[in-house]
Design a protein around this motif. Sequence first.
Motif, PDB file in Angstrom:
ATOM      1  N   LYS A 173       1.169  -0.810   0.010  1.00 13.75           N
ATOM      2  CA  LYS A 173      -0.270  -0.108   0.192  1.00 13.75           C
ATOM      3  C   LYS A 173       0.673   0.397   0.056  1.00 13.75           C
ATOM      4  O   LYS A 173       0.509   2.701  -0.789  1.00 13.75           O
ATOM      5  CB  LYS A 173      -0.872  -0.363   1.010  1.00 13.75           C
ATOM      6  N   ALA A 174       2.095   0.935   0.742  1.00 15.40           N
ATOM      7  CA  ALA A 174       2.442   2.553   0.874  1.00 15.40           C
ATOM      8  C   ALA A 174       3.747   2.708  -0.540  1.00 15.40           C
ATOM      9  O   ALA A 174       3.692   3.916  -0.616  1.00 15.40           O
ATOM     10  CB  ALA A 174       3.541   2.691   1.324  1.00 15.40           C
ATOM     11  N   ALA A 175       4.111   1.377  -1.174  1.00 14.93           N
ATOM     12  CA  ALA A 175       4.225   2.332  -2.418  1.00 14.93           C
ATOM     13  C   ALA A 175       2.917   2.239  -3.902  1.00 14.93           C
ATOM     14  O   ALA A 175       3.847   2.432  -4.654  1.00 14.93           O
ATOM     15  CB  ALA A 175       5.195   0.233  -2.881  1.00 14.93           C
ATOM     16  N   GLY A 176       2.258   2.151  -2.808  1.00  8.25           N
ATOM     17  CA  GLY A 176       0.969   2.494  -3.861  1.00  8.25           C
ATOM     18  C   GLY A 176       0.589   1.415  -5.208  1.00  8.25           C
ATOM     19  O   GLY A 176       0.136   2.028  -6.301  1.00  8.25           O
ATOM     20  N   GLU A 177       0.588   0.498  -4.910  1.00  8.38           N
ATOM     21  CA  GLU A 177       0.700  -0.400  -5.537  1.00  8.38           C
ATOM     22  C   GLU A 177      -0.728  -1.497  -4.892  1.00  8.38           C
ATOM     23  O   GLU A 177      -1.040  -2.771  -5.304  1.00  8.38           O
ATOM     24  CB  GLU A 177       1.799  -1.346  -5.527  1.00  8.38           C
TER      25      GLU A 177
END
Length: 178
Positions: A173-177
Amino acid sequence: MAGKTPEEILEEACKLVGTETKSHSVAGQIEYASILRHCMMTHNDNPLFLDADYAKTTKHGSVLAPAFFLSVIEGNYRWPGEDRAPDQSLPPVPTPGEMIINLATEWELFRPLKIGERFTASQRLKDVYIKSTRVDPKAFWIVTERIYRDEAGETVAIASNIGLRYRSPEQVKAAGEA
């Protein structure tokens, strides 16, 4: 690996494919008592492993060790880089995740193993690739090989292992995936 994409990390990891450690002695030699204990624990009553008189009458001429006995005398398979002397460990494979799962081990056996034999083992990185899982769309799949050789240097077995390294849902989630 902060700031790099999984694809950039994979590019680095792929440079390690083919890397092989120095061979080291596998603990001990194959002994009849060890074969007997192994067969008792696994409920294996094959006379080729247990009965010296019977085994002498076969084409092998002596008692053999069961197929996966090398893993027994060496100990459990370890993840690359774990608790081995530096020249016995593969360099850590760069991955974006810290979660690890050992998925499968497949054996290739090239000849029977006999009492009294000694072996060496080395480890090689065979492959690394990204393949999606439900948890991580860019999980790293790592394939290693453990190569067992006899005292003459002939390969007697290869254990191929597939491991999975992945990111936690929070990291994805933090990587935007997510």
